[in-house]
Design an enzyme around this catalytic site. Sequence first.
Site, PDB file in Angstrom:
ATOM      1  N   LYS A  34     -33.473 -17.504   1.760  1.00  0.00           N
ATOM      2  CA  LYS A  34     -33.860 -18.309   0.595  1.00  0.00           C
ATOM      3  C   LYS A  34     -35.361 -18.552   0.513  1.00  0.00           C
ATOM      4  O   LYS A  34     -35.891 -18.790  -0.574  1.00  0.00           O
ATOM      5  CB  LYS A  34     -33.104 -19.632   0.570  1.00  0.00           C
ATOM      6  CG  LYS A  34     -33.253 -20.511   1.785  1.00  0.00           C
ATOM      7  CD  LYS A  34     -32.326 -21.713   1.664  1.00  0.00           C
ATOM      8  CE  LYS A  34     -32.378 -22.588   2.906  1.00  0.00           C
ATOM      9  NZ  LYS A  34     -31.448 -23.733   2.806  1.00  0.00           N
ATOM     10  N   ARG A 129     -23.703 -33.990   4.941  1.00  0.00           N
ATOM     11  CA  ARG A 129     -24.015 -33.128   3.814  1.00  0.00           C
ATOM     12  C   ARG A 129     -22.694 -32.450   3.462  1.00  0.00           C
ATOM     13  O   ARG A 129     -21.687 -33.131   3.287  1.00  0.00           O
ATOM     14  CB  ARG A 129     -25.151 -32.145   4.146  1.00  0.00           C
ATOM     15  CG  ARG A 129     -25.848 -31.614   2.880  1.00  0.00           C
ATOM     16  CD  ARG A 129     -26.995 -30.678   3.169  1.00  0.00           C
ATOM     17  NE  ARG A 129     -26.541 -29.357   3.591  1.00  0.00           N
ATOM     18  CZ  ARG A 129     -27.337 -28.293   3.702  1.00  0.00           C
ATOM     19  NH1 ARG A 129     -28.626 -28.405   3.443  1.00  0.00           N
ATOM     20  NH2 ARG A 129     -26.862 -27.121   4.084  1.00  0.00           N
TER      21      ARG A 129
END
Length: 365
Positions: A34, A129
Site C-alpha cells: 500500500k 480494530r
Amino acid sequence: MAFITLDAAKLKKNFDYLNNFFREHDIDWSVVTKILCGNKEYLTELLRMGISQYSDSRISNLKAIKSIDKNAQTIYIKPPAKGAIKDVIKYADISMNTDFRTIKMLSDEAKKQNVTHKIIIMIDLGELREGVMREDFIDFYARVFEMDNIEIIGLGTNLSCLYGVLPNNDKLIQLCLYKQLVETKFNVNIPFISGGSSVTIPLVIQGLIPKGINHFRVGETLFMGTDVYNNSKFENMENNIFKLYAEIIELYEKPLVPSGEMGTNLEGENITFKEELYGKTTVRAIIDIGLLDIGMKHLDPTDTDIKYAGATSDMVVLDLGENPNNYKVGDLIEFTMDYMGIVRIMNSRYIEKRVINKEGQPVNA
C-alpha cells in the site's frame, strides 16, 4: 518539479534479507504494497524480485498488480465494503474478513464469477480494530464453514496499528489454539496462521514466536528497514530507499517576523513570535511542495542546517539562516520521510515518481 525516488538496489537488498530470514524460520510472507499507492513503475520493480504474494488495502492497487502479472497472488487486507465485493472477487485471490454478511456477499459473487474465493478470518486479540471477538469465533467459523464457493485458508490478527498493542507470545499462542480448536471440531486443515507483521519480526529473532505462526504480512520493514517493535532501525537493512526532492522557487533575505495585524493561518493557528526575533533577518527559501502533498512532521531535510519556517497548501517556506551552502533558485533540497510521509507523497498526483539504480542500470546513471 518535485519528485520522489525509489532506490531499486536498496529495495532488493532489503527484500533478499527478509526473504532469507523468513525462509530460515519456515514462514511464508506477503509484501504489503500500500505504500506504493498502485504506482506501476514501482510495482514493476517489486514484481521483478520474485515475490510470491502481495497484500493491499486498496482494490485499485491490486488491480494494478494483476495488470502487470495476472498470476500474482493477491490478498485484500481489510474487511470489504459492500460496493467493492465484485472487484474483491475479481482482483483478490484471498481476502481478510470479519463479518458474516460480507462473507455471504462474497460467496454469492464468487458463484456468479464461478470461482472459489479464499478467506482469512481475523480475530480481535485486543487491538480493537478489525476482528471477530474471541468468544464469538467458534460459532462464527461454523456459519462460514457452510458457505458455498468460500474456502477458509487461514486465521489472522492485527496488532499495533491502531492503539499500539504489541504482539507477544501469549496473544499469538491464543491464535494458534483457535486453529487447533477448529481443526479438531470441524475436521479441517487450516494452512495459514497470519499472525505476523513488521512489528512481530523482533519476536522471531528472539525466539518468542509460537511455531504455529507461519504467515507474515510485511510492508514497513521491507520499505523502511525499521524495527517497528522497538521504534528503531535494523542495522543490516537499508533505511532510505525513498527520497524526496523539491526545487527552490524563491530565495530572499527576509525578516524573521511578519508585519501587520495577525489573524489565523491556513490551518487555523494563531502564530506568535518571541520578542528577541523582532528586527532580525534570515535567508528564506520557498520550495514547490505543500500541505496538500505531505505534512511537515513527516519530512526531514538531509541538510541539518535547514529549518522549517512554515507551510501552505502548495508551498513550504524554509529558513536557511545565513545560507552557508549557498543555495539558489533552481537548486533541489533533499528530504527523507517516515512511512506516513511516503504514503502521502505517493498518493499525490502532483509529485513525479522516479526509479533509480534499476536492474542492469549503472548506479551513477
